[in-house]
Design a protein around this motif. Sequence first.
Motif, PDB file in Angstrom:
ATOM      1  N   TYR A  29       0.854  -1.183   0.000  1.00 27.47           N
ATOM      2  CA  TYR A  29       0.000   0.000   0.000  1.00 27.47           C
ATOM      3  C   TYR A  29       0.889   1.232   0.000  1.00 27.47           C
ATOM      4  O   TYR A  29       1.785   1.367   0.837  1.00 27.47           O
ATOM      5  N   TYR A  57       6.682   1.761  -9.942  1.00 22.19           N
ATOM      6  CA  TYR A  57       5.316   2.268  -9.857  1.00 22.19           C
ATOM      7  C   TYR A  57       5.200   3.628 -10.533  1.00 22.19           C
ATOM      8  O   TYR A  57       4.254   3.904 -11.259  1.00 22.19           O
ATOM      9  N   LYS A  89       2.821   4.488 -13.617  1.00 27.38           N
ATOM     10  CA  LYS A  89       1.834   5.560 -13.561  1.00 27.38           C
ATOM     11  C   LYS A  89       1.970   6.499 -14.759  1.00 27.38           C
ATOM     12  O   LYS A  89       1.016   7.138 -15.174  1.00 27.38           O
ATOM     13  N   THR A 106      -1.241  -7.403 -12.521  1.00 32.29           N
ATOM     14  CA  THR A 106      -1.182  -6.359 -11.493  1.00 32.29           C
ATOM     15  C   THR A 106      -2.550  -5.692 -11.381  1.00 32.29           C
ATOM     16  O   THR A 106      -3.216  -5.471 -12.387  1.00 32.29           O
ATOM     17  N   THR A 123      -4.569  -2.456  -9.221  1.00 32.07           N
ATOM     18  CA  THR A 123      -4.410  -1.312  -8.332  1.00 32.07           C
ATOM     19  C   THR A 123      -5.780  -0.789  -7.904  1.00 32.07           C
ATOM     20  O   THR A 123      -6.751  -0.854  -8.669  1.00 32.07           O
ATOM     21  N   GLN A 162      -2.784   4.104  -2.559  1.00 33.62           N
ATOM     22  CA  GLN A 162      -2.945   3.180  -3.673  1.00 33.62           C
ATOM     23  C   GLN A 162      -2.604   1.770  -3.219  1.00 33.62           C
ATOM     24  O   GLN A 162      -1.498   1.504  -2.748  1.00 33.62           O
ATOM     25  N   VAL A 172      -1.630  -1.833  -4.384  1.00 33.24           N
ATOM     26  CA  VAL A 172      -1.043  -2.493  -5.550  1.00 33.24           C
ATOM     27  C   VAL A 172      -0.836  -3.952  -5.181  1.00 33.24           C
ATOM     28  O   VAL A 172      -0.039  -4.266  -4.295  1.00 33.24           O
TER      29      VAL A 172
END
Length: 704
Positions: free
Chosen positions: A445, A473, A477, A488, A490, A501, A503
């Motif tokens: 997190y 990350y 993004k 993955t 999110t 977030q 993940v």
Amino acid sequence: MKKFAILLFITFAFTVLFGPNTLALTADKVVIPDSLQELDLSDQLDVYFDQNHLNAKQILSKTDEFIPLSTSNPSGDISDTVYWLRVNLENDSERQRNLLLEIKKPHLSSVTLYTLKNERLQKEETIGYRYPFDQRDYKHRNLVFSLDLQPNASTAYFMKIETDSFFQAPVSLWDPIAFSEANYMNQSIHGIFYGIMLAMILYNTFLFLSLKEKSYLYYILFVSGFTMMQAVWDGFAFQFIWGDFPWWALRSNSFFIIWTSLFALLFAKHFLQLREHAPRLHRVVTIFNQVCAISLVLPFFVNIGTMTMISTGMATIFVLFLIAIAWTVRLKTREARFYLTAWSLLFIGVLLNILAAYQLVPLTDLTLFAPKFGAVVEVLVLSLGLADRIKRMRKEKEYETKKYYVHTLLQNAVKQMADMDDLASLSKQGLHCLMDVTHFEKGFYLSKDEERWNVLSKVDVPEEMEDFLLEQYDSWKNGKNGILDGSTFTVPISSSTHSGQFVIWSTQEEVDLSIMESFLPAFIDQFTTLVVQKEDVEMLRKSAMHDHLTKLLNRKYFLKKANEIYEESDSASLLLIDIDHFKRINDTYGHLIGDRAIVFAADLIKRVFKKFGVVGRFGGEEFIVFLDKTGESQALDWANHLLEAFREEGLLLEDGRSIYLTVSIGFCSSQAFSYLTVDEMIQLADEQLYHAKRNGRDQVAAGS
């Protein structure tokens, strides 16, 4: 609907090109290898375009005018031209060679094979669609000639080709045994294709007789016409059905192109309910259907070459209509997607064949049989559509069961999360909840602090991977490749004061996350509510810990934090920092600017040292920094770096002027003593701070 577009395109595709032509020629002799299986004569053929319809004697005077076929590119030409092909074969072995010469396009009207003997052309055999099939010496759907090559001799062969349609003549030389083996394989492939198409026709016939639905009738007639069109192009129709009727064989191609276009469009109109969805387009298509119906009689009266051009043009218009229908009537149901996908695959097969015909891709078994493969796949995909419907019904029941399970899981998780004291433990429990639902193996997190993401909690993620995960990350993004191998997922969390977030990821490439559509909104809502509650408590706690002006730790909590760190450390450094001549700033600019100067200094100190230690406000204009596991030399370097930062960056005022502050720094390192407490280090640093001020300020003073 697209199904027809594709089919028609298929029709058009094959009508236009009947397959690829990749021939090229030189006048060199072709030496027959001893281990001959198949020899592609693409690079060995010469061609002469005979506009005057010369006879065999006259053509010998034109031998110097033959050119390589590959440079002439006559593929797709419709004209009254006679095409003469020439190849010189040499048998350098001690035995006679009995070989087969195959022209792989059966649609040619007339092909006469000549052998050059004693400076004269000797006629061997004439075959093609103009002559009954039984007249052929070698009974095969393609045009096949038997060749007898004498030992240690070369023989020149001429082929006179006349066609009422498109000219194409891919030529191969075969060993008879290898030809039989290859023919067996090709016959097997064609048998599977025509067997599946016949089964589809029969199956839909039974459905039509049972349901009396007009769309099924049009579909049956369409598929029947398409199958016959394929049989015409493959030569099977002439071989097995109307081999004794050359007149019809020459006209059947155009007839079935129009037939297929007519009933494919009728099927598209009725199946896709064009009258309701696009009435104007429906009227135009109806007119074109009437034209197609009338045109079905034209092949019986119009010249064959002209009819080929007409049928090709009508097929092209038909394809455009199908594209217009597909664009206008965009069905959204899952069954419609199966339908369109099926015919899209057929379209791909046709497209490959067209590209091969125009020599844009190589002519291979794949490109040659691509339309048939596409048609077979189309049938199978439609069958899968029915199976998918049954499967979806079962999945819907499973989904409802799973939905009940995950929402029960969420309720239990919320109860546990409500008992958590801080965001770290709360987010970790949230991770466990998400991972239980998705069956993902790992996760973390992220909490956003100003512009930086930090790992707040994690499950099965090694500590040494944290920096790597943050870097990846950020890349992810920004739209770059996935952050980790596998799948993955999110989950963003946002409140007025918090951005986070989740993940989570799995090593599996494909994971079913359909349940998240129902689960996720409730999870986000519940988790965000708990975050807000924890934040309110956390804000109260932080307000007691931090200085209200600079947001740095106040003296009490700084000392607490420094002592906690120092207990686990064997070396540390401490800095006391004081703004020089601060009273002068207050007297000159006022206390509001003085407060801004304190905040400015705090932000600059925090920016320099935050990654390396704990920063606090010691009181007034004094600040304190505790550097864990930092030696004397490194700490002094950073202290001097801070001095330079103050010299380079000023506090900007509203009138555009800048105030450049300086600081004095007192330094103490535990390395210089056997053991020091934090309080003792502060005392020693304070003494050095006064040394720095007495020695002129804007410097760091260190003592042992």
